[in-house]
Write an enzyme that holds these catalytic residues in place. Structure first.
Site, PDB file in Angstrom:
ATOM      1  N   SER A 154     -76.456   7.300  10.110  1.00 34.01           N
ATOM      2  CA  SER A 154     -76.504   8.084  11.035  1.00 34.01           C
ATOM      3  C   SER A 154     -74.559   8.087  11.582  1.00 34.01           C
ATOM      4  O   SER A 154     -74.171   8.823  12.406  1.00 34.01           O
ATOM      5  CB  SER A 154     -77.935   8.558  12.023  1.00 34.01           C
ATOM      6  OG  SER A 154     -77.788   7.237  12.485  1.00 34.01           O
TER       7      SER A 154
ATOM      8  N   SER B  32     -78.338   3.034   9.235  1.00 35.69           N
ATOM      9  CA  SER B  32     -77.206   3.372   9.557  1.00 35.69           C
ATOM     10  C   SER B  32     -75.853   3.648   9.862  1.00 35.69           C
ATOM     11  O   SER B  32     -74.991   3.588  10.638  1.00 35.69           O
ATOM     12  CB  SER B  32     -77.375   4.644  10.597  1.00 35.69           C
ATOM     13  OG  SER B  32     -78.679   5.644  10.138  1.00 35.69           O
TER      14      SER B  32
ATOM     15  N   LYS C 137     -70.672   5.180  19.293  1.00 36.90           N
ATOM     16  CA  LYS C 137     -71.594   6.055  18.587  1.00 36.90           C
ATOM     17  C   LYS C 137     -71.711   7.166  19.619  1.00 36.90           C
ATOM     18  O   LYS C 137     -71.872   6.489  20.544  1.00 36.90           O
ATOM     19  CB  LYS C 137     -72.632   5.601  18.233  1.00 36.90           C
ATOM     20  CG  LYS C 137     -73.282   6.117  17.234  1.00 36.90           C
ATOM     21  CD  LYS C 137     -74.362   5.988  16.097  1.00 36.90           C
ATOM     22  CE  LYS C 137     -75.830   5.931  15.299  1.00 36.90           C
ATOM     23  NZ  LYS C 137     -76.192   5.872  14.583  1.00 36.90           N
TER      24      LYS C 137
HETATM   25  N1  GLN Z   1     -81.863   7.490   7.398  1.00 31.89           N
HETATM   26  C1  GLN Z   1     -82.490   6.443   8.137  1.00 31.89           C
HETATM   27  C2  GLN Z   1     -83.417   7.965   9.168  1.00 31.89           C
HETATM   28  O1  GLN Z   1     -82.768   8.864   8.840  1.00 31.89           O
HETATM   29  C3  GLN Z   1     -82.162   5.391   9.030  1.00 31.89           C
HETATM   30  C4  GLN Z   1     -81.673   6.411  10.349  1.00 31.89           C
HETATM   31  C5  GLN Z   1     -80.876   5.059  11.199  1.00 31.89           C
HETATM   32  O2  GLN Z   1     -80.520   3.767  10.757  1.00 31.89           O
HETATM   33  N2  GLN Z   1     -80.588   5.683  11.643  1.00 31.89           N
HETATM   34  O3  GLN Z   1     -84.217   7.637   9.498  1.00 31.89           O
END
Ligand code: GLN
Length: 486
Positions: A151, A175, A76
């Site tokens: 994400s 994510s 990532k």
């Molecule tokens: N969807 C969550 C957020 O927007 C989690 C994101 C993540 O785990 N990086 O904060």
């Protein structure tokens, strides 16, 4: 198009059926042919990767390879990679080239793995759909009109679409697990402290954790053995032995007790999704697992708690992007105030700004007690719910998400609906617990995930349960329809 597991590739390399150079060429070819449909990679590391594969082949020839010698992986774009652009999905870091590697990257490289490229992601990992990326959304290979989740959507798609055998992601609120569920693969968020956060661009430091997106629990176990471990550079990493996860996958799970929280079924889960989950439970029952209804009374508060804690930490972590220490620097400015304002105005996207504003507000003198302090207290209650539950059970199970992958554009204008996506996943981050999502069936012809949460440092339990499920079912082998013809 065949998707190869990490385990397959290691075996093929060892038996000299294929060389590392051929493997790298194959993935690079696939990416150049197919990634224009998915947008899963931001930066490719192809020249260096091909070079490294030649060295890997020499090492294999010499008969003394390391566990991951010659195996490609995707990372990532949140992990710092020495000499390779690390954007975090943001204009702010569009041209950032780190001078060092994140520990998880060096851990894999030190075991012989080869970084093939950096994957697309929501900007600074804030999002659940990959739509907040400055580099454009990622498309789900099961239906290009749909989101792969976020994400870590780029990493999930790279694995699901056969553009990498395995990938690294991060999980702050879901994510890794949510994109794994949306793309039909396996995603592990280890316990907080299990894998180093050093060199991983910080979003919410008390919640962020590096983890794995893979085709199987077996691959996840193999990779975790190299990924995990204490790092003196990360004061929150834990000094605990790393078990030989891959050797513990076949331990019988007969007699294990698993709790199903009634709160997961309160609202929002449609009948088809619930049925798919219940059918998967029957597979576990046939393996001797006993199920128990449980209650995690504060689970309903996890989304609001997270959306106080995470923005608070993000508002502090992202203060460093000012155009001086890090980040985009605009040319035409009037004075110092204008310099900060303009750099941050142009460098950050809308969702990141929303989080910074929220975080600054909840930490401000007048509201600290009302929001931030209260959220920390509720976080404690959520942790205690799990602690109590784990006195009688070995793990918690439930669906990973309420629905399968939604359409790109469907939720992006409604932040609260978007935030509700993580309703089942966030509690594990708040409590620092390890959790996995594995494919368990299809809903509306799209993959659907089952989540398992275990006590701290019980990754073995998660991998063991998932592996034995994957021996009984073939959901994890289903691949996106077009790939069959590619
Ligand atoms: N969807 C969550 C957020 O927007 C989690 C994101 C993540 O785990 N990086 O904060």
């Amino acid at each position: 198009m065949e998707r190869y597991t990490l385990k397959n590739l290691v075996a093929m390399l060892r038996s000299r059926d294929i060389s590392s150079h051929e493997i790298l060429e194959m993935y690079i070819q696939r990416i150049s042919e197919h990634d224009s449909s998915f947008n899963s990679y931001i930066t490719l590391n192809q020249d260096a990767a091909l070079e490294q594969s030649i060295q890997a082949d020499r090492l294999i020839e010499s008969g003394d390879p390391l566990p991951l010698t010659g195996i490609p992986y995707a990372g990532k774009d949140i992990f710092c990679t020495q000499g390779i652009k690390t954007t975090c999905g943001s204009k702010m870091l569009e041209n950032f080239i780190p001078p060092y590697d994140a520990t998880v990257i060096s851990n894999l490289n030190n075991q012989g793995a080869i970084l093939i490229g950096k994957t697309n992601m929501d900007e600074f990992a804030m999002g659940s759909s990959n739509e907040t990326s400055y580099f454009g959304p990622v498309h789900n290979p099961w239906d290009l009109a749909r989101s792969p989740g976020g994400s870590s959507g780029g990493s999930a798609v790279a694995v699901a679409a056969g553009l990498a055998p395995i990938a690294l992601g991060t999980d702050t609120g879901g994510s890794i697990r949510q994109p794994a569920a949306f793309t039909g693969i396996t995603g592990l968020k280890p316990s907080y402290g299990r894998c180093s956060r050093y060199g991983m661009v910080a979003f919410a430091s008390s919640l962020d954790q590096a983890g794995i997106l893979a085709l199987t629990a077996e691959d996840t176990a193999i990779l975790l053995e190299s990924l995990a471990g204490f790092d003196p550079m990360d004061s929150t990493s834990v000094e605990a032995d790393v078990p030989k996860y891959s050797g513990l996958l076949n331990v019988s799970i007969e007699g294990k007790t698993v709790g199903i929280p009634k709160e997961f079924f309160d609202e929002g889960l449609d009948a088809e999704s619930e049925q798919v989950f219940l059918d998967a439970i029957k597979v576990y029952e046939s393996l001797g697992v006993q199920f128990k209804d449980i209650s995690l009374p504060h689970l309903g508060l996890s989304v609001p708690t997270y959306y106080v804690v995470a923005p608070a930490e993000c508002s502090s972590n992202l203060a460093r992007y000012d155009g001086i220490r890090f980040g985009y620097r605009h040319d035409e400015i009037d004075d110092l105030d204008d310099f900060y304002l303009t750099n941050r105005q142009i460098g950050f996207g809308a969702e990141v700004k929303r989080r910074i504003i929220t975080g600054t507000y909840v930490l401000s003198a007048g509201y600290y007690d009302a929001y931030y302090l209260k959220a920390q207290k509720v976080r404690q209650l959520i942790s205690q719910d799990f602690k109590k539950a784990f006195q009688d059970i070995d793990a918690v199970m439930g669906p990973t998400t309420q629905t399968p992958a939604f359409k790109i554009g469907e939720k992006i204008d409604d932040p609260v609906t978007m935030y509700m996506n993580d309703i089942y996943t966030i509690s594990a981050n708040l409590a620092g617990l390890p959790a996995i999502s594995h494919p368990c069936g299809f809903v509306q012809s799209l993959p659907f995930g089952l989540q398992i949460i275990a006590p701290h440092f019980a990754e073995t339990e998660l991998l063991n349960l998932t592996h034995l499920f994957q021996q009984e079912t073939d959901w994890h082998q289903k691949q996106p329809p077009d790939l069959n013809e590619a």
